[in-house]
Design a protein around this motif. Structure first.
Motif, mmCIF file in Angstrom:
data_model
loop_
_atom_site.group_PDB
_atom_site.id
_atom_site.type_symbol
_atom_site.label_atom_id
_atom_site.label_comp_id
_atom_site.label_asym_id
_atom_site.label_seq_id
_atom_site.Cartn_x
_atom_site.Cartn_y
_atom_site.Cartn_z
ATOM 1 N N GLY A 25 0.814 -1.214 0.000
ATOM 2 C CA GLY A 25 0.000 0.000 0.000
ATOM 3 C C GLY A 25 0.841 1.255 0.000
ATOM 4 O O GLY A 25 0.433 2.300 0.533
ATOM 5 N N VAL A 26 2.016 1.193 -0.611
ATOM 6 C CA VAL A 26 2.942 2.327 -0.655
ATOM 7 C C VAL A 26 2.881 2.950 -2.042
ATOM 8 O O VAL A 26 3.196 2.297 -3.048
ATOM 9 C CB VAL A 26 4.378 1.879 -0.340
ATOM 10 N N GLY A 27 2.492 4.222 -2.101
ATOM 11 C CA GLY A 27 2.384 4.914 -3.373
ATOM 12 C C GLY A 27 3.678 5.578 -3.773
ATOM 13 O O GLY A 27 4.764 5.028 -3.612
ATOM 14 N N GLY A 28 3.565 6.822 -4.262
ATOM 15 C CA GLY A 28 4.744 7.515 -4.780
ATOM 16 C C GLY A 28 5.776 7.811 -3.710
ATOM 17 O O GLY A 28 6.974 7.588 -3.895
ATOM 18 N N LYS A 29 5.324 8.337 -2.568
ATOM 19 C CA LYS A 29 6.263 8.628 -1.493
ATOM 20 C C LYS A 29 6.401 7.423 -0.577
ATOM 21 O O LYS A 29 5.411 6.780 -0.221
ATOM 22 C CB LYS A 29 5.802 9.837 -0.685
ATOM 23 N N VAL A 30 7.646 7.134 -0.216
ATOM 24 C CA VAL A 30 7.922 6.057 0.731
ATOM 25 C C VAL A 30 8.364 6.684 2.046
ATOM 26 O O VAL A 30 9.285 7.497 2.077
ATOM 27 C CB VAL A 30 9.026 5.118 0.204
ATOM 28 N N ASP A 31 7.697 6.319 3.113
ATOM 29 C CA ASP A 31 8.088 6.803 4.440
ATOM 30 C C ASP A 31 7.775 5.684 5.430
ATOM 31 O O ASP A 31 6.669 5.586 5.950
ATOM 32 C CB ASP A 31 7.326 8.083 4.799
ATOM 33 N N LEU A 32 8.749 4.847 5.659
ATOM 34 C CA LEU A 32 8.512 3.652 6.468
ATOM 35 C C LEU A 32 9.650 3.422 7.447
ATOM 36 O O LEU A 32 10.731 4.008 7.345
ATOM 37 C CB LEU A 32 8.309 2.429 5.573
ATOM 38 N N GLU A 33 9.374 2.543 8.410
ATOM 39 C CA GLU A 33 10.372 2.068 9.353
ATOM 40 C C GLU A 33 10.488 0.552 9.187
ATOM 41 O O GLU A 33 9.509 -0.117 8.842
ATOM 42 C CB GLU A 33 9.996 2.410 10.792
ATOM 43 N N GLY A 81 18.953 -2.435 17.263
ATOM 44 C CA GLY A 81 18.639 -3.145 18.492
ATOM 45 C C GLY A 81 17.379 -2.672 19.174
ATOM 46 O O GLY A 81 16.902 -1.554 18.982
ATOM 47 N N GLY A 82 16.830 -3.549 20.006
ATOM 48 C CA GLY A 82 15.704 -3.188 20.851
ATOM 49 C C GLY A 82 14.517 -2.701 20.066
ATOM 50 O O GLY A 82 14.092 -3.291 19.077
ATOM 51 N N ARG A 83 13.975 -1.556 20.509
ATOM 52 C CA ARG A 83 12.770 -1.011 19.895
ATOM 53 C C ARG A 83 13.084 -0.039 18.759
ATOM 54 O O ARG A 83 12.168 0.514 18.133
ATOM 55 C CB ARG A 83 11.925 -0.295 20.965
ATOM 56 N N PHE A 84 14.354 0.168 18.473
ATOM 57 C CA PHE A 84 14.729 1.074 17.385
ATOM 58 C C PHE A 84 14.353 0.493 16.028
ATOM 59 O O PHE A 84 14.319 -0.724 15.833
ATOM 60 C CB PHE A 84 16.232 1.336 17.402
ATOM 61 N N ASN A 85 14.121 1.396 15.073
ATOM 62 C CA ASN A 85 13.881 1.034 13.676
ATOM 63 C C ASN A 85 14.734 1.906 12.768
ATOM 64 O O ASN A 85 15.007 3.069 13.082
ATOM 65 C CB ASN A 85 12.412 1.252 13.287
ATOM 66 N N TYR A 86 15.116 1.340 11.641
ATOM 67 C CA TYR A 86 15.670 2.156 10.566
ATOM 68 C C TYR A 86 14.528 2.921 9.904
ATOM 69 O O TYR A 86 13.385 2.443 9.865
ATOM 70 C CB TYR A 86 16.363 1.288 9.519
ATOM 71 N N VAL A 87 14.837 4.089 9.360
ATOM 72 C CA VAL A 87 13.843 4.921 8.681
ATOM 73 C C VAL A 87 14.257 5.101 7.225
ATOM 74 O O VAL A 87 15.397 5.483 6.930
ATOM 75 C CB VAL A 87 13.713 6.300 9.363
ATOM 76 N N TYR A 88 13.329 4.819 6.323
ATOM 77 C CA TYR A 88 13.576 5.028 4.900
ATOM 78 C C TYR A 88 12.493 5.949 4.361
ATOM 79 O O TYR A 88 11.309 5.598 4.335
ATOM 80 C CB TYR A 88 13.559 3.699 4.142
ATOM 81 N N THR A 89 12.909 7.139 3.950
ATOM 82 C CA THR A 89 11.974 8.140 3.437
ATOM 83 C C THR A 89 12.461 8.634 2.084
ATOM 84 O O THR A 89 13.611 9.072 1.959
ATOM 85 C CB THR A 89 11.868 9.339 4.405
ATOM 86 N N ALA A 90 11.622 8.544 1.061
ATOM 87 C CA ALA A 90 12.004 8.963 -0.287
ATOM 88 C C ALA A 90 10.776 9.420 -1.042
ATOM 89 O O ALA A 90 9.717 8.789 -0.968
ATOM 90 C CB ALA A 90 12.688 7.822 -1.035
ATOM 91 N N GLU A 91 10.933 10.513 -1.773
ATOM 92 C CA GLU A 91 9.847 11.002 -2.615
ATOM 93 C C GLU A 91 9.672 10.066 -3.809
ATOM 94 O O GLU A 91 10.630 9.493 -4.301
ATOM 95 C CB GLU A 91 10.155 12.425 -3.096
#
Length: 605
Positions: free
Chosen positions: A562-570, A595-605
């Protein structure tokens, strides 16, 4: 350069002027949301990285004695009071140890990593990573009682953290806090530390350097006038510890360790603008005092003790679980921001135990002075008793450190491109590279407190980095490990958790999709979508993946996510989860990146 000469001694002095920072994995770009729904701040919500700002934390190395006698076993005050509430008013209740002379101590709660000893290198490595991820620059070891410096634990920690630093962990530097006065035991401790560690230059890469010299919280006048003592006196930057919560500094070179709000500033100076500046301010979780003690040190098991839920301005948090929200901690940080020192000293990380003492500390009929229960305790290290909320103070620390020290901007995201599953070279120009710690999957086989022994063999695939790529149709997830991947038939093998909307209110702890919850077969992996926000998943699609050697790539259609043009996910990778549905397992089992509760963040137009 012609005409300019710089002596070697000057270069060394300049290098020592600022604590060394290892080059390695940086946690600033990572996101996290705690069990109360509070997000740690991101780069857009924090100041830019501020040079000359440091955070230290009080750390206890004296969990190193494995006592064996008929009267000694692990005793948890919270569990005792839950089962025997009458015991708190009966000094002779059979639940208490028959003779305190046996050296009995009581835990206020079980640490998440168990009732460990601080000689357990598996635990020490976990601590190194958690503190580094929180942005902590230094730990000060508690050597405030007598001359004991807890040598076995210190040696184990230095060896473990030295290796962690080589593995890319920005480990905190180390320092020692000695007696709160110029006692003979202070001299003995100074001589032992200097002779064993500092003079021979052992683990110099781990020393916390302050104002050009290794820092130590101790009283220099404890030393004598013989050649060794004069050598020691000139070697350290001394910052004598002020023990009281109210009085503030009584001499210009003192540092504090814990105070009531509003805390004092320590080691004042006048800046170029004519304003007063400070070296150090304390920040505490709670203070073992109450109005009857007029703010001075006392017992924690007393009426109106200044616990985690206390605020000078707002009183006690009225919620039944108010101890989780950290009013005391937050108010103390507000004072630190107001005074804006060079260094914030946080109390504390992992004390956990307290002796049961007599009534003079103002407890009735006995006193638990430094630790008592969920409300009246001051450890930040995640604990097991609060379930999925056991890390709320840890993440509150992360958030406040980011605000105090500022943050670095995230790495730029590369342009869209299709990636061929079997062509790892297609990933060479994809950014950012989401790094993870190498070398942290070694197994645990160590004694714990009392008669306990801990074994953990879940470390398997050592995740060291990840990437994400995109084109108009797919998202591609890449991960690599230090060595060749284990067989894909292994249980809980290389799971990918994805939070597509960055909203904790949707999905399991925010994760809307998971790949490889069920081990893959053939060339297809199972992508599952979360159901009802609990550990329940339903099939969403079969997605192609390719694994070879130490690398794995998964290709997922945008339409399915369900990801359209902009991607903004963890997202995060996890290998060998042991407790399905328990978010806290990410701190404990297998390997998790980040680690733990941390997530990587990927954000792209």
């Amino acid at each position: 350069m012609k005409g300019i000469r710089i002596s070697l001694s000057l270069l060394l002095a300049l290098a020592a002027a600022v604590p060394a920072v290892a080059q390695g994995t940086a946690s600033d770009p990572w996101a996290a949301t705690d069990a109360l729904g509070r997000k740690v701040r991101s780069y857009d919500e924090a100041p830019a990285r501020r040079d000359g700002k440091f955070v230290a934390i009080f750390y206890w190395t004296w969990h190193d004695v494995k006592r064996h006698n008929d009267d000694w076993q692990v005793k948890n005050i919270t569990e005792i009071v839950r089962q025997y509430p009458e015991a708190m008013s009966d000094i002779d209740h059979p639940v208490w140890v028959k003779s305190e002379k046996t050296g009995q101590y009581y835990y206020w709660e079980q640490p998440l990593l168990g009732y460990y000893l601080t000689t357990d290198k598996w635990v020490l490595r976990k601590h190194a990573e958690m503190l580094a991820d929180a942005g902590v620059d230094a730990v000060f070891f508690d050597c405030t009682n007598g001359s004991n410096t807890w040598k076995a634990s210190t040696e184990a920690l230095m060896e473990t953290w030295d290796q962690a630093q080589k593995d890319g962990v920005n480990v905190p530097k180390i320092a020692f806090m000695l007696n709160f006065g110029p006692l003979p035991s202070s001299r003995a401790a100074l001589r032992q530390l200097y002779t064993d560690i500092y003079k021979p230059g052992r683990y110099e890469n781990l020393w916390f350097i302050w104002k050009g010299k290794p820092c130590i919280m101790g009283y220099p006048e404890a030393l004598g006038d013989d050649p060794l003592d004069r050598e020691i006196a000139g070697f350290f930057t001394f910052r004598p510890g002020q023990p009281d919560y109210v009085d503030g500094p009584t001499r210009p070179d003192q540092w504090g360790w814990l105070e009531n709000y509003p805390q004092h500033g320590y080691v004042p100076s006048t800046g170029p603008d004519g304003k007063t500046r400070y070296e150090q301010v304390t920040v505490g979780i709670a203070q073992n005092t109450n109005p009857d003690r007029k703010g001075h040190c006392g017992a924690f098991n007393t009426k109106d003790a200044y616990g985690r839920n206390w605020s000078i301005r707002n009183g006690f948090d009225p919620r039944p679980d108010g101890y989780l929200y950290g009013w005391n901690f937050a108010e103390q940080w507000e004072r630190a921001f107001e005074l804006d020192p060079e260094l914030v000293f946080v109390t504390g990380w992992n004390e956990y135990i307290a002796g049961r003492w007599g009534a003079p500390w103002n407890g009735d009929p006995f006193s638990f002075v430094d630790q008592y229960n969920w409300v009246c305790s001051r450890d930040i290290e995640p604990n097991a008793g609060w379930g999925d909320k056991g890390d709320v103070y840890y993440l509150q620390l992360v958030d406040q450190v980011r605000k105090f020290k500022g943050m670095t901007p995230p790495e730029p995201v590369s342009a869209p491109k299709p990636v061929r599953l079997r062509k790892f070279s297609d990933w060479d120009d994809v950014t950012p590279y989401f790094s993870a710690y190498k070398g942290n999957t070694f197994h645990r086989d160590a004694d714990g407190s009392a008669n306990l022994h801990y074994v953990d063999n879940t470390g398997r695939n050592d995740i060291v980095g990840a990437k994400v790529a995109r084109d108009g149709k797919y998202l591609y997830f890449y991960v690599e490990t230090a060595e060749a991947l284990s067989p894909k038939t292994d249980p809980h093998w290389m799971q990918l958790f994805i939070d597509v909307d960055r909203d904790k209110a949707t999905g399991w702890n925010g994760y809307d999709f998971v790949v490889n919850r069920v081990s893959p077969k053939g060339s297809k992996a199972r992508l599952e979508k979360n159901v009802q926000g609990i550990w329940m998943w339903e099939d969403a699609a079969k997605v192609k993946f390719f694994a070879k050697g130490n690398r794995l790539v998964v290709r997922i259609p945008r339409s399915v996510l369900g990801v359209g043009g902009k991607v903004d996910l963890e997202f995060k990778w996890n290998d060998n989860m042991q407790k399905e549905g328990d978010i806290m397992d990410f701190y404990v089992s297998g390997d998790t990146a980040p680690g733990g509760r941390f997530n990587y963040v990927y954000t792209a137009e």
